[in-house]
Scaffold this active site. Structure first.
Site, mmCIF file in Angstrom:
data_model
loop_
_atom_site.group_PDB
_atom_site.id
_atom_site.type_symbol
_atom_site.label_atom_id
_atom_site.label_comp_id
_atom_site.label_asym_id
_atom_site.label_seq_id
_atom_site.Cartn_x
_atom_site.Cartn_y
_atom_site.Cartn_z
ATOM 1 N N CYS B 124 0.995 -1.115 -0.191
ATOM 2 C CA CYS B 124 0.230 -0.206 -0.196
ATOM 3 C C CYS B 124 0.882 0.857 -0.016
ATOM 4 C CB CYS B 124 -1.038 -0.317 1.335
ATOM 5 S SG CYS B 124 -1.839 1.788 1.601
ATOM 6 N N CYS B 127 -0.939 4.355 2.360
ATOM 7 C CA CYS B 127 -1.000 3.954 4.238
ATOM 8 C C CYS B 127 -0.363 2.476 4.443
ATOM 9 C CB CYS B 127 -1.909 4.742 4.037
ATOM 10 S SG CYS B 127 -3.534 3.533 3.478
ATOM 11 N N SER B 128 -1.058 1.760 4.487
ATOM 12 C CA SER B 128 -0.982 0.871 5.136
ATOM 13 C C SER B 128 -1.862 0.076 5.283
ATOM 14 C CB SER B 128 -0.549 0.469 6.349
ATOM 15 O OG SER B 128 -1.227 1.218 7.484
ATOM 16 N N CYS B 129 -2.615 -0.337 3.715
ATOM 17 C CA CYS B 129 -4.175 -0.824 3.847
ATOM 18 C C CYS B 129 -3.602 -2.925 3.961
ATOM 19 C CB CYS B 129 -4.844 -0.684 2.450
ATOM 20 S SG CYS B 129 -5.532 0.568 2.590
#
Lengths: 104, 225
Positions: B124, B127-129
């Site tokens: 991702c 962000c950090s999905c």
């Protein structure tokens, strides 16, 4: 809102700057890819991020790009490697000259 | 340590305990960022006003700590064993994993299959999905700027650092999780596992193999590249 693109369509990511929250990564702006999946329509995150309703919903597509088309040799990948991203319809334009029939 | 270990000069101190504590592990970092103070203030206000209870906050944390990669491994092992389940899983991830009791409210779970021709790896960049309901909280490296920026640009170098060296004939497909989908990789079933049951197979399915930075383990339980 019926989706503008279908699987297999060549699309180009709009190269525009955008103030505030958006989900279109800079490294793909202006790049050309192929629609490989359709994910239905979702509320627009550019509005949701600020407490707005995000309507009308935007069709969401998985678009596949050739690594070399994105990085032009400036990376560590093999010739056939690819990258996909999920992009909302308002960030995509038809890349009319190069329609292909296959979305796999 | 006893006071007898100390020289006389230490006895002049007014608080009367030895100073030579030895190496202490530093405590967890004190809050210092604006968002940390905001979280504390908001949480305390909500508790003070009776909107939520402290216990509910702790229960939620425990609930999230209970989401572990073994959940995803169970899904993968089931797909390896049951072709009809695998078909349902690839067609509609949310619906298929609900059969095993897992839920993804508000998000679309997309399971993508690694084959002899295509190896998918998830990142991702924005962000950090991450498919938390099936894999738990993401590892720190998944959230690092380095992993996020390098994986889309030098995937082969990143994979090699994870011990995963793929032939150039395999298409490495980096899946950038930019929107409302959460991706889970269905790794290839290792050779030599014919006749294995679901529980046994699940032990070969590592967290990294479901992110795509690694392959599933060998039948001997070793990393394969």
């Amino acid at each position: 809102m019926s989706p503008r693109f279908k699987i297999g369509d060549r699309v180009c990511v709009r190269a525009d700057d955008h103030e505030g929250h958006h989900r279109t990564p800079a490294y793909l702006k202006g790049k050309s890819g192929v629609v490989v999946k359709k994910f239905g329509a979702w509320r627009n995150p550019e509005e949701l991020a600020y407490g707005k309703p995000g309507l009308p919903k935007q069709p969401l597509y998985m678009v596949k790009f050739e690594m070399d088309g994105v990085w032009a040799g400036n990376g560590t990948y093999a010739k056939r490697d690819t990258v996909t991203a999920d992009l909302y319809e308002h960030w995509l334009e038809p890349d009319g000259d190069r329609q292909t029939g296959s979305g796999t | 340590m006893t006071h007898d270990d100390h020289g006389d000069e230490h006895h002049d101190h007014d608080h009367g305990h030895p100073h030579d504590h030895g190496p202490f592990q530093p405590d967890l970092k004190e809050p210092s960022e604006d968002w940390e103070f905001l979280e504390i203030a908001l949480r305390e206000l909500l508790i003070d006003k009776g909107v939520i209870t402290a216990r509910e906050v702790e229960d939620k944390i425990e609930e999230w700590d209970g989401k572990v990669p073994e959940n995803g491994a169970k899904v993968v092992a089931r797909a390896w064993l049951d072709p009809a389940f695998k078909k349902r899983l690839l067609a509609d991830g949310n619906k298929a994993v609900a059969e095993l009791g897992f839920e993804f409210p508000g998000l679309k779970l997309v399971v993508i299959e690694n084959t002899s021709k295509v190896h998918n790896v998830i990142v991702c960049t924005l962000c950090s999905c991450y498919p938390r309901a099936l894999l738990g909280l993401p590892p720190l490296w998944y959230k690092s700027r380095e992993y996020r920026s390098r994986t889309v640009r030098e995937p082969r170098a990143v994979l090699r650092e994870f011990g995963t060296d793929l032939a150039d004939s395999v298409e490495v497909r980096v899946v950038d999780s930019t929107a409302d989908c959460r991706f889970l990789v269905l790794p290839r079933r290792p050779d030599g596992t014919d006749g294995w049951n679901e529980e046994h197979l699940a032990k070969l399915v590592t967290r990294d193999s479901m992110i795509g930075t690694a392959l599933a383990l060998t039948p001997q339980g070793e990393r394969s590249s």
